[in-house]
Design a protein around this motif. Structure first.
Motif, short mmCIF file in Angstrom:
data_model
loop_
_atom_site.label_atom_id
_atom_site.label_comp_id
_atom_site.label_asym_id
_atom_site.label_seq_id
_atom_site.Cartn_x
_atom_site.Cartn_y
_atom_site.Cartn_z
N LEU B 73 4.28 65.09 1.11
CA LEU B 73 5.33 66.05 0.67
C LEU B 73 6.03 65.85 1.09
O LEU B 73 6.54 65.71 2.30
CB LEU B 73 3.85 67.08 2.01
N PRO B 74 7.14 67.32 0.91
CA PRO B 74 8.17 66.67 0.86
C PRO B 74 8.82 66.59 2.37
O PRO B 74 9.24 65.98 3.67
CB PRO B 74 8.92 68.02 0.87
N ASP B 75 9.04 67.78 3.43
CA ASP B 75 9.18 68.17 4.55
C ASP B 75 8.27 68.80 5.14
O ASP B 75 7.60 69.40 6.09
CB ASP B 75 10.70 69.39 5.27
N PRO B 76 7.95 67.37 6.50
CA PRO B 76 6.66 67.92 6.64
C PRO B 76 6.80 68.66 8.36
O PRO B 76 5.60 69.16 8.51
CB PRO B 76 5.99 66.70 7.82
N SER B 77 7.63 68.53 8.41
CA SER B 77 7.85 69.27 10.07
C SER B 77 8.17 71.31 10.02
O SER B 77 8.16 71.98 10.52
CB SER B 77 9.58 69.25 10.45
N ASP B 78 8.44 71.41 8.33
CA ASP B 78 8.20 72.57 7.81
C ASP B 78 6.59 73.36 7.86
O ASP B 78 5.96 73.19 6.47
CB ASP B 78 8.97 72.73 6.53
N THR B 79 5.54 73.08 8.75
CA THR B 79 4.59 73.09 8.64
C THR B 79 3.92 74.76 7.64
O THR B 79 3.29 74.19 6.88
CB THR B 79 3.96 74.26 10.00
N ARG B 80 4.87 75.95 7.60
CA ARG B 80 4.84 76.38 6.34
C ARG B 80 4.77 76.47 5.23
O ARG B 80 3.84 77.11 4.93
CB ARG B 80 5.23 78.29 7.22
N GLY B 81 5.91 75.36 5.38
CA GLY B 81 6.13 75.81 3.71
C GLY B 81 5.58 74.26 3.40
O GLY B 81 4.86 74.36 2.19
N THR B 82 4.54 73.15 4.05
CA THR B 82 4.20 72.15 3.81
C THR B 82 2.70 73.28 3.26
O THR B 82 1.82 72.75 2.24
CB THR B 82 3.81 71.31 5.06
N LEU B 83 1.62 73.70 4.18
CA LEU B 83 0.72 74.42 3.85
C LEU B 83 0.70 75.62 2.63
O LEU B 83 -0.20 75.52 2.32
CB LEU B 83 0.47 75.32 5.52
N GLU B 84 1.83 76.00 2.67
CA GLU B 84 2.19 76.38 1.33
C GLU B 84 1.74 75.84 0.00
O GLU B 84 1.23 75.93 -0.93
CB GLU B 84 3.34 77.68 1.02
N ALA B 85 2.38 75.07 0.02
CA ALA B 85 3.01 73.46 -0.80
C ALA B 85 1.46 73.28 -1.15
O ALA B 85 0.90 73.33 -2.51
CB ALA B 85 3.44 72.29 -0.51
N LEU B 86 0.49 73.16 -0.15
CA LEU B 86 -1.05 72.62 -0.10
C LEU B 86 -1.72 73.12 -1.07
O LEU B 86 -2.14 72.59 -1.48
CB LEU B 86 -1.18 71.99 0.78
N ALA B 87 -1.99 74.57 -0.54
CA ALA B 87 -2.42 75.79 -0.99
C ALA B 87 -2.61 75.83 -2.60
O ALA B 87 -3.16 75.50 -3.25
CB ALA B 87 -1.94 76.62 -0.19
N GLU B 88 -0.94 76.02 -3.21
CA GLU B 88 -0.74 75.60 -4.31
C GLU B 88 -1.49 74.45 -4.88
O GLU B 88 -1.92 74.83 -5.82
CB GLU B 88 0.62 75.87 -4.76
N LEU B 89 -1.20 73.13 -4.31
CA LEU B 89 -1.54 72.59 -4.85
C LEU B 89 -3.18 72.64 -5.29
O LEU B 89 -4.35 71.80 -6.23
CB LEU B 89 -1.15 71.04 -4.50
N GLU B 90 -3.80 72.89 -4.67
CA GLU B 90 -5.07 72.69 -4.26
C GLU B 90 -5.85 73.72 -4.66
O GLU B 90 -6.63 73.52 -5.86
CB GLU B 90 -5.60 73.29 -2.55
N VAL B 91 -5.29 75.30 -4.75
CA VAL B 91 -5.50 75.57 -5.44
C VAL B 91 -5.32 74.82 -7.71
O VAL B 91 -6.77 75.70 -8.30
CB VAL B 91 -5.33 76.92 -5.72
N ALA B 92 -4.40 74.63 -7.64
CA ALA B 92 -4.54 74.45 -9.36
C ALA B 92 -4.65 73.61 -9.31
O ALA B 92 -5.45 73.20 -10.31
CB ALA B 92 -2.83 73.91 -9.54
N GLN B 93 -5.46 72.65 -8.37
CA GLN B 93 -5.73 71.30 -8.92
C GLN B 93 -7.76 72.06 -9.34
O GLN B 93 -8.22 71.20 -10.02
CB GLN B 93 -5.79 70.28 -7.14
N ALA B 94 -8.26 72.42 -8.04
CA ALA B 94 -9.22 73.17 -7.95
C ALA B 94 -9.39 73.86 -9.81
O ALA B 94 -10.73 74.14 -10.53
CB ALA B 94 -9.79 74.18 -6.72
N THR B 95 -8.30 74.52 -9.92
CA THR B 95 -8.63 75.34 -10.76
C THR B 95 -8.94 74.63 -12.45
O THR B 95 -9.62 75.29 -13.10
CB THR B 95 -7.23 76.28 -11.41
#
Lengths: 205, 205
Positions: B73-95
């Motif tokens: 993932l892009p910028d690991p120090s941006d916790t919020r951004g990283t988790l947001e991106a992960l959540a999107e990925l996860e939901v998309a993936q799960a869908t």
DNA sequence: GATGCGTGCAAGTGCTTGCTTGCATCCTAG
DNA sequence: CTAGGATGCAAGCAAGCACTTGCACGCATC
């Protein structure tokens, strides 16, 4: 006659466990009989059907679930306390009943007989919680920028996932071994912090 | 030859849908064939086994899942951004995949052939996220009083529940109708608020 | 025009499943 | 001691399942 009752109990317990593990269709009457330590014929003599077993089980659950309503909680104005109590109830309930119930909910798709039975439980709890959370929002206890239905879904997701992943999926058991009480406590802390009014993370992006 | 490929695709798509709805054991080869619009024999000629279909499906998923790792993932120090991106990925993936995958995970109990296949995915994602959350705790970004494993479990519970309840259980659809994107956004807000350092709800009970 | 490949169709095999039947056995209540 | 209810045991039946076999058809390629 104690033996007769005992037989019934053993059958229902066995069925409950197996339904949780394998689902309704995946559970054979032979397996239930073996696990209960009775002859397969006894199942049919007692419950006529495989569905009869399911019905009896659902009945038993419904009886035990009687007290499980938001309204019947002690001090509703104590949001935190109420949610804590609810979470405990939910996890305890899910541990007893939910493993099988959750699994069966999945089978509702395939097996019409399951669908009939499963209508009530979760829906009632859900909308009850939604109502309660909405009230607490208006009282200023909970943040207003999250839909109470989303909150409720998150609440059930967090509590039921505890049980689901541990008992049904049995994946988390391999992954890590935090006892369920502790995990529940911490999860609820998360939920309460996230849900409370006046949090630092309130920026709408 | 386009027809041949097409046949394979149609079979796998049909199988994926049916596995999601009914699970592995609950899905008959006849049903797959019918839904794919091919003769049942064709399944066996292409995949030898019912398990062969599962394998092909798992292979297809694995290929698509390649990029899905925390580290990439892009910028690991941006916790919020990283988790947001992960959540999107996860939901998309799960869908895409998850509806069937989640359902199959439940079948891993009963069907050994399913168990073999399902080993990888969730575990890898899980421990990857645990590591990441642990790091962010030490960086002072996330509250220290919640076990990172609990956080990770909550994260997956929240995201996968979105898909689970909507697509597989299809219960929430009757209960309420917030679009999944919106529900995901709000849920993630909850999660982030709960998980952040310096929250008002930090009292240990 | 022959060869080979992908597919459909019909029939069938062996296994499991839900459920039944008939008979023997045990235990308890009267 | 006897009658009745609960249980076990052995056998079986019809249906559904995954999977097989044999044959015929269409459609490209050489």
């Amino acid at each position: 006659m104690s033996t007769a009752e005992d037989t019934t109990t053993r059958i229902l317990d066995a069925a409950s466990e197996l339904f949780a593990e394998r689902g309704y269709n995946g559970t054979t009457t032979r397996a239930i009989a073996q696990k209960a330590g009775v002859n397969e014929v006894t199942l049919f003599r007692r419950f006529t059907n495989k569905q009869g077993i399911l019905n009896a089980l659902a009945q038993k659950w419904a009886d035990g679930m009687a007290g499980f309503v938001v309204k019947s909680l002690p001090d509703p104005s104590d949001t935190r306390g109420t949610l804590e109590a609810l979470a405990e109830l939910e996890v305890a309930q899910a541990t007893h009943v939910g493993a099988a119930a959750l699994r069966l909910a999945l089978d509702a798709h395939t097996a019409p007989e399951v669908r009939e039975i499963m209508g009530e439980g979760p829906g009632g709890n859900f909308s009850g919680l939604v109502d309660y959370l909405g009230q607490r929002q208006q009282a200023g206890d909970l943040r207003a920028d999250v839909d109470p239905r989303v909150m409720a879904e998150a609440f059930f997701a967090l509590t039921s996932q505890m049980v689901m992943s541990r008992q049904v999926l049995d994946v988390a058991g391999e992954i890590y071994e935090i006892p369920i009480q502790e995990a529940t406590r911490q999860t609820l802390m998360l939920f309460l912090s996230g849900v409370s009014e006046g949090v630092n993370g309130g920026s709408q992006r």
